[in-house]
Design a protein around this motif. Structure first.
Motif, PDB file in Angstrom:
ATOM      1  N   LEU A  58     -18.529 -12.971   8.989  1.00  0.00           N
ATOM      2  CA  LEU A  58     -17.570 -13.855   9.648  1.00  0.00           C
ATOM      3  C   LEU A  58     -16.478 -14.304   8.682  1.00  0.00           C
ATOM      4  O   LEU A  58     -15.300 -14.399   9.042  1.00  0.00           O
ATOM      5  CB  LEU A  58     -18.301 -15.071  10.232  1.00  0.00           C
ATOM      6  CG  LEU A  58     -17.454 -16.085  10.996  1.00  0.00           C
ATOM      7  CD1 LEU A  58     -16.717 -15.414  12.155  1.00  0.00           C
ATOM      8  CD2 LEU A  58     -18.330 -17.222  11.519  1.00  0.00           C
ATOM      9  N   THR A  87     -12.330 -14.454   9.569  1.00  0.00           N
ATOM     10  CA  THR A  87     -11.651 -15.712   9.867  1.00  0.00           C
ATOM     11  C   THR A  87     -10.483 -15.979   8.911  1.00  0.00           C
ATOM     12  O   THR A  87     -10.505 -15.582   7.752  1.00  0.00           O
ATOM     13  CB  THR A  87     -12.630 -16.901   9.805  1.00  0.00           C
ATOM     14  OG1 THR A  87     -13.356 -16.860   8.569  1.00  0.00           O
ATOM     15  CG2 THR A  87     -13.608 -16.860  10.948  1.00  0.00           C
ATOM     16  N   LYS A  93     -22.122 -13.608  10.852  1.00  0.00           N
ATOM     17  CA  LYS A  93     -21.494 -12.323  11.153  1.00  0.00           C
ATOM     18  C   LYS A  93     -20.730 -12.405  12.463  1.00  0.00           C
ATOM     19  O   LYS A  93     -20.932 -13.310  13.273  1.00  0.00           O
ATOM     20  CB  LYS A  93     -22.536 -11.205  11.204  1.00  0.00           C
ATOM     21  CG  LYS A  93     -23.238 -10.977   9.870  1.00  0.00           C
ATOM     22  CD  LYS A  93     -24.315  -9.917   9.989  1.00  0.00           C
ATOM     23  CE  LYS A  93     -24.984  -9.681   8.632  1.00  0.00           C
ATOM     24  NZ  LYS A  93     -25.662 -10.910   8.137  1.00  0.00           N
ATOM     25  N   ALA A  94     -19.856 -11.424  12.691  1.00  0.00           N
ATOM     26  CA  ALA A  94     -19.056 -11.385  13.914  1.00  0.00           C
ATOM     27  C   ALA A  94     -18.687  -9.942  14.227  1.00  0.00           C
ATOM     28  O   ALA A  94     -18.681  -9.079  13.344  1.00  0.00           O
ATOM     29  CB  ALA A  94     -17.802 -12.236  13.758  1.00  0.00           C
ATOM     30  N   THR A 141     -20.564 -23.823  13.478  1.00  0.00           N
ATOM     31  CA  THR A 141     -20.523 -22.355  13.521  1.00  0.00           C
ATOM     32  C   THR A 141     -20.957 -21.713  12.210  1.00  0.00           C
ATOM     33  O   THR A 141     -21.753 -20.762  12.200  1.00  0.00           O
ATOM     34  CB  THR A 141     -19.104 -21.869  13.883  1.00  0.00           C
ATOM     35  OG1 THR A 141     -18.777 -22.310  15.188  1.00  0.00           O
ATOM     36  CG2 THR A 141     -19.029 -20.345  13.843  1.00  0.00           C
ATOM     37  N   LYS A 178     -18.586 -14.389  17.686  1.00  0.00           N
ATOM     38  CA  LYS A 178     -19.544 -14.697  16.628  1.00  0.00           C
ATOM     39  C   LYS A 178     -20.941 -14.217  17.023  1.00  0.00           C
ATOM     40  O   LYS A 178     -21.306 -14.243  18.195  1.00  0.00           O
ATOM     41  CB  LYS A 178     -19.594 -16.196  16.336  1.00  0.00           C
ATOM     42  CG  LYS A 178     -18.397 -16.746  15.557  1.00  0.00           C
ATOM     43  CD  LYS A 178     -17.223 -17.023  16.465  1.00  0.00           C
ATOM     44  CE  LYS A 178     -16.057 -17.692  15.728  1.00  0.00           C
ATOM     45  NZ  LYS A 178     -14.903 -17.917  16.612  1.00  0.00           N
ATOM     46  N   SER A 223     -23.938 -18.941  12.349  1.00  0.00           N
ATOM     47  CA  SER A 223     -23.397 -17.589  12.504  1.00  0.00           C
ATOM     48  C   SER A 223     -22.766 -17.118  11.196  1.00  0.00           C
ATOM     49  O   SER A 223     -21.813 -17.720  10.707  1.00  0.00           O
ATOM     50  CB  SER A 223     -22.347 -17.559  13.623  1.00  0.00           C
ATOM     51  OG  SER A 223     -21.731 -16.296  13.693  1.00  0.00           O
TER      52      SER A 223
END
Length: 460
Positions: free
Chosen positions: A50, A54, A98-99, A92, A67, A96
């Motif tokens: 992630l 981002t 990873k995405a 978040t 996500k 989470s």
């Protein structure tokens, strides 16, 4: 146990064998042009960290990243105070890591940094893979869709931009599209405009707003600019630029006057002029490629990482949004620790192109079928007789199949119709006793008797 009705996740689709043949026709056509211009294929994973994604797409883009929840009891390690706040954005990072990738450009930048000691610069790559965005599904806009990207890093030559215009022109023309516009702008020009009106710190807000001109109109853009911190006086200065008229040369001349006091803006104009110079030289002896390139000052491309020329392609033959876009990004790899490596790339929206070709009936007839010929099967003797014929066809590169069981002719013909198989070879007692087979053209209904070798020649 109650039955669960199977459904698809909103914004996703299944693809039938017939659809896949058409989709692969698009992919193969575009890939062949990429290879012609010296690009090589790579692939990257569907999911990225992630933190890799981002901060690269702006606030609006970051909201659309899918996500992935951490495996196991992902809430166990979350600070209880965060849970008590019930603020999903704050929590978040804790639940989470990873995405799903939002595009192919940022993963490509990550790839370049990780493999910098293995690749030769400039590095020219193309990539055809799916991406995911948590957008509102509508016609031509899906949550899972394919991008066909082509990028070069390690070269600041504007020849790359000129060649991308030709890649768009050649690939889309090869797909049968005739009336499409390749829109061109430069983020430095947009930065110069923000400087001239005294709001350089609001460049992102300005570009996000004016990029929506064709969707919300001038009044809508004006309202959004007011909401984003611009004054009525600022908007009065912007309107003549936003509504700039004339051919490309006339627009550039007008812009030189508007941006006379902006070094950045003038640099953007110079870059656009250089691209046109390269393009004219490339096409000097070419009478077939005639790209329709339009300088469009309202083109902003909402992604924050663009720094130079930006592209967008729209078809005028169907009601559809952009079918391609891209631009120059001067230091995207710097976000991953590799400074000063410029890059530029474009993307084709394969799913939108598919919808356009379908609407305009531009898929070639062969692209509707996988199997080119079906061999009939009436009994065990005919089945055994047909097997060497089947292999002969396949050895010659003809997609062929034998009906898998003895059945009435009507059933076998219905099977061929359902799969849109253009030819059927009929093998009865007469054919097995002679040297010729009966082949039927399913489109015209005409039949003729030919040797196996002659049928191979016909189908190839």
């Amino acid at each position: 146990m109650s039955m669960i009705k199977p459904t698809l996740a909103k914004g996703t689709r299944d693809f039938s064998p017939q659809e896949m043949v058409k989709r692969n026709y698009i992919f193969d056509t575009i890939k062949s042009v990429f290879k012609k211009y010296g690009y090589a294929e790579i692939q990257t994973p569907a999911m990225e960290n992630l933190s890799t994604l981002t901060g690269k797409y702006g606030d609006e883009g970051d909201k659309l990243i899918f996500k992935i929840l951490n495996s196991g009891d992902y809430l166990a390690k979350v600070n209880p105070e965060l849970l008590a706040e019930k603020n999903s954005n704050a929590a978040t990072a804790s639940i989470s890591e990873k995405a799903l990738r939002y595009d192919l450009t940022v993963p490509f930048a990550r790839y370049v940094v990780m493999h910098q000691n293995e690749i030769a610069l400039p590095f020219k790559r193309f990539q055809v893979q799916p991406v995911w965005r948590a957008d509102r599904p509508q016609k031509g806009r899906y949550r899972e869709f394919y991008q066909c990207d082509v990028d070069v890093v390690g070269s600041d030559s504007l020849l790359n931009e000129a060649e991308f215009i030709l890649i768009y022109q050649e690939a889309l023309s090869n797909l049968g599209l005739k009336d499409f516009s390749i829109k061109l702008n430069n983020r430095k020009i947009l930065s110069g405009i923000a400087e001239v009106i005294g709001k350089p710190e609001l460049i992102i807000d300005m570009t996000v707003a004016i990029d929506k001109l064709d969707k919300i109109g001038l009044d809508g853009v004006s309202k959004e600019l007011l909401d984003r911190g611009f004054s009525e006086a600022d908007i009065d200065q912007l309107k003549p630029v936003i509504l700039l008229q004339g051919n490309n040369e006339e627009k550039l001349t007008s812009l030189k006057d508007v941006l006379a006091k902006s070094e950045t803006g003038l640099k953007g104009i110079e870059e656009i002029e250089t691209v046109f110079k390269y393009l004219n030289a490339l096409l000097k002896n070419n009478t077939t490629l005639k790209p329709k390139v339009e300088l469009d000052i309202t083109l902003a491309r909402g992604l924050n990482y663009y720094t130079g020329c930006i592209f967008e392609v729209k078809t005028n033959e169907a009601a559809m949004g952009s079918i391609g876009g891209g631009g120059r990004y001067d230091d995207l790899t710097g976000m991953f620790g590799l400074k000063g490596l410029t890059g530029v790339g474009i993307s084709f929206g394969a799913d939108r192109i598919y919808d356009v070709l379908l609407e305009l009936n531009l898929f070639p007839q062969y692209a509707a079928a996988g199997t080119k010929v079906l061999i009939s099967n009436f009994d065990e003797e005919a089945e055994i007789y047909a097997l060497p014929v089947l292999q002969l066809l396949r050895d010659a590169g003809v997609a062929a199949e034998l009906y898998p069981a003895s059945a009435k002719l009507k059933k076998q013909m219905s099977y061929a119709d359902a799969k849109k198989i253009p030819f059927v070879i009929l093998i009865g007692s007469d054919e097995m006793q002679g040297d010729e087979l009966t082949i039927k053209d399913m489109m015209s209904g005409q039949q003729q008797k030919l040797s196996a070798e002659a049928i191979v020649a016909l189908l190839k």
